[in-house]
Design an enzyme around this catalytic site. Sequence first.
Site, mmCIF file in Angstrom:
data_model
loop_
_atom_site.group_PDB
_atom_site.id
_atom_site.type_symbol
_atom_site.label_atom_id
_atom_site.label_comp_id
_atom_site.label_asym_id
_atom_site.label_seq_id
_atom_site.Cartn_x
_atom_site.Cartn_y
_atom_site.Cartn_z
ATOM 1 N N CYS A 27 0.828 -1.200 0.000
ATOM 2 C CA CYS A 27 0.000 0.000 0.000
ATOM 3 C C CYS A 27 0.866 1.255 0.000
ATOM 4 O O CYS A 27 1.880 1.316 0.681
ATOM 5 C CB CYS A 27 -0.941 0.094 1.203
ATOM 6 S SG CYS A 27 -2.077 -1.266 1.336
ATOM 7 N N HIS A 35 18.453 -36.727 -5.973
ATOM 8 C CA HIS A 35 17.968 -37.316 -4.721
ATOM 9 C C HIS A 35 16.453 -37.136 -4.571
ATOM 10 O O HIS A 35 15.927 -37.216 -3.467
ATOM 11 C CB HIS A 35 18.711 -36.715 -3.523
ATOM 12 C CG HIS A 35 20.171 -37.052 -3.543
ATOM 13 N ND1 HIS A 35 20.649 -38.313 -3.265
ATOM 14 C CD2 HIS A 35 21.253 -36.316 -3.893
ATOM 15 C CE1 HIS A 35 21.974 -38.331 -3.404
ATOM 16 N NE2 HIS A 35 22.361 -37.124 -3.795
ATOM 17 N N GLU A 94 8.752 -15.061 -10.217
ATOM 18 C CA GLU A 94 8.094 -13.846 -9.741
ATOM 19 C C GLU A 94 7.395 -13.092 -10.872
ATOM 20 O O GLU A 94 6.284 -12.602 -10.700
ATOM 21 C CB GLU A 94 9.180 -12.965 -9.105
ATOM 22 C CG GLU A 94 8.704 -11.685 -8.500
ATOM 23 C CD GLU A 94 9.853 -10.920 -7.812
ATOM 24 O OE1 GLU A 94 11.031 -11.184 -8.127
ATOM 25 O OE2 GLU A 94 9.560 -10.065 -6.976
ATOM 26 N N LYS A 127 6.053 -4.221 -3.816
ATOM 27 C CA LYS A 127 7.499 -4.006 -3.732
ATOM 28 C C LYS A 127 8.015 -4.094 -2.307
ATOM 29 O O LYS A 127 8.993 -4.769 -2.025
ATOM 30 C CB LYS A 127 7.804 -2.622 -4.313
ATOM 31 C CG LYS A 127 9.258 -2.228 -4.244
ATOM 32 C CD LYS A 127 10.027 -2.900 -5.335
ATOM 33 C CE LYS A 127 11.492 -2.560 -5.314
ATOM 34 N NZ LYS A 127 12.275 -3.628 -5.953
ATOM 35 N N ASN A 138 -1.615 2.151 5.511
ATOM 36 C CA ASN A 138 -0.657 1.144 5.047
ATOM 37 C C ASN A 138 -0.289 0.300 6.265
ATOM 38 O O ASN A 138 0.126 0.858 7.278
ATOM 39 C CB ASN A 138 0.577 1.852 4.481
ATOM 40 C CG ASN A 138 1.715 0.900 4.184
ATOM 41 O OD1 ASN A 138 1.485 -0.263 3.869
ATOM 42 N ND2 ASN A 138 2.935 1.375 4.282
#
Length: 603
Positions: free
Chosen positions: A2, A499, A483, A598, A99
């Site tokens: 935010c 493995h 991403e 971000k 926020n």
Amino acid sequence: MCGITGYTGKSDAVARLLSGLRALEYRGYDSAGVAVMDAQGAVHVVKTKGRLRALEERLEKCPVHGRCGIGHTRWATHGAPSDVNAHPHGTDRLYVVHNGIIENDRELRAELSARGYNFLSETDTEAAACTIDSAYAETGDPVAALCAAAKRLRGSYALGVIFLDHPNEIYAVREGNPLIVAEGGDGCMIASDIPAVLRFARDCYVMEDGEIACVREDGAEFFDCQGKPISKRAAAIEWNMEAAERGGFAHFMLKEIHEEPLVARQTLGRYVKDGLPDLRGAFDNGCERLTIVACGTAMHAGLVGKWLIERIARVPVEVCIASEFRYNEPVLSPNHCVIAISQSGETADTLAAVRLAKSLGVRTVGVVNVPGSSVAREVDQALITCAGPEISVASTKAYAVQLLMMYLTAVQLGLGRGTLSMERARQIVSGLMALPAAMEEVIREDAQIRRMAACLDETENCFFIGRGLDYPGAMEGSLKLKEITYIHSEAYAAGELKHGAISLITRGMPVVALSTQAALKEKMLSNMREVASRGARVLLLATPETKELASDADETFVLPATDELLTPATAAVAMQLLAYYAAVRRGCDVDKPRNLAKSVTVE
Ligand code: M6R
């Protein structure tokens, strides 16, 4: 997580708020809104689900005018993205943008509902708005109301508030989430981050937890959590406007990759003196053990750092995912040093780890990109990297300079402990000074990387493999790809694949193999053959020393010749470009990938 902003002054508030929100959209982008007070003192709220563009369109159709207002761009935590959950939220006395997370919102809602408050949205913010409203009803004073509300709100928050009967004033309070106040020529602003005020001001006040601001056209006043006035000094803003604009690039991510050589030079310029690291005494007190705390990409820089510091300085290093650190009852001793790595300096988990380390009496050093951020202010010593504002959600140039700081730390510690000769130290640092040119070469050769990216067109799954120093590099390459392209990607130590995870290899599945360490190339060759014989398409990142492996790969990119120790820095640029071009080919929203924001200021 935010973005909040606010403006009061002589100019049109909507234009100012939108300009601020545009610069903050990287913090969240599932809905946006503004509350603007007109000349008669009425407040108009316009908000909508979707990107900022949707809000702009709404404002074009139904313009609102005023000289004071607050704005918000959201990353949903409580309640899905929707018009009604979009901020601002309010009552008939005030409006709020928020926020962070109010952790006791259910308890507050129950209590406030019993007292007659009606809730329209599913957000925790509305609980905060009503809590402030109820305190304001009793005190009639905005600062006293915010002090009282702050005692009731649990969690982390930065709030911007306008009160209907205090025209042209914005109030702000912070607890655990960033907030700055800036005075410009024609008014004042509040914002979550510096890019929002770059066009407007050259210095700003960084609010501390528990502080309250009252912002008017002609300046700001600050108060402590008891409501007592305090004086604060403004800090100069080091970043410039160009750094926060796209400058002709299709995406911020591409621009930021292209900036890596420049910001690497700037960071080296700051921390290299006479051919040797100068980390401003950060590690002069001697440290016998290191713990690196960080998240995501910054944590991968820490993993590269671990490898380097252990090899070069023989200091044991533990890398902790910051969100795990404080719940793991870390074993720290007096000769320990905790290094926090963070681009934003506001990542809640990293900040909590720093606070825990400090409370245990351990020295803390921050490798941080945002000057004035919480981590930068709270660590015992901040080493500020010079990447400038990083806007794209995918971290690229900040990672590049974090890596450089890891090299410099390893060399500095190695010299201090006598595990590294002066000659080798100078050799490594001179290799670092040549890195920006090598990064430029990778960027110039990106046509080859684009060809590799085409191999990722159809796939839904991918592996990155590497050994030794290439393993943390593979982890970062894999994170970048998943991403922004949404391809499911996993990074494996190349020898570990057999493995278990090798069972996932199917015909045509891309496997990005990093082979930059000559001593490990034969082992890597075997691992490449293991996956190729099960149908994988091998995309190889090699160096001039290992390029002979190309005959066993479907596509190869050869990194420029550097000291072998330094290849994580050049390989990172190549893998960032690979992820970028793959994302563009798949039509993804590169700078604003789904579900992400971000700066992760919630735990
Ligand atoms: O601001 P920070 O460096 O503390 O952020 C840490 C992570 O959230 C961040 O690196 C994240 O993983 C990036 N989106 C990766 O590209």
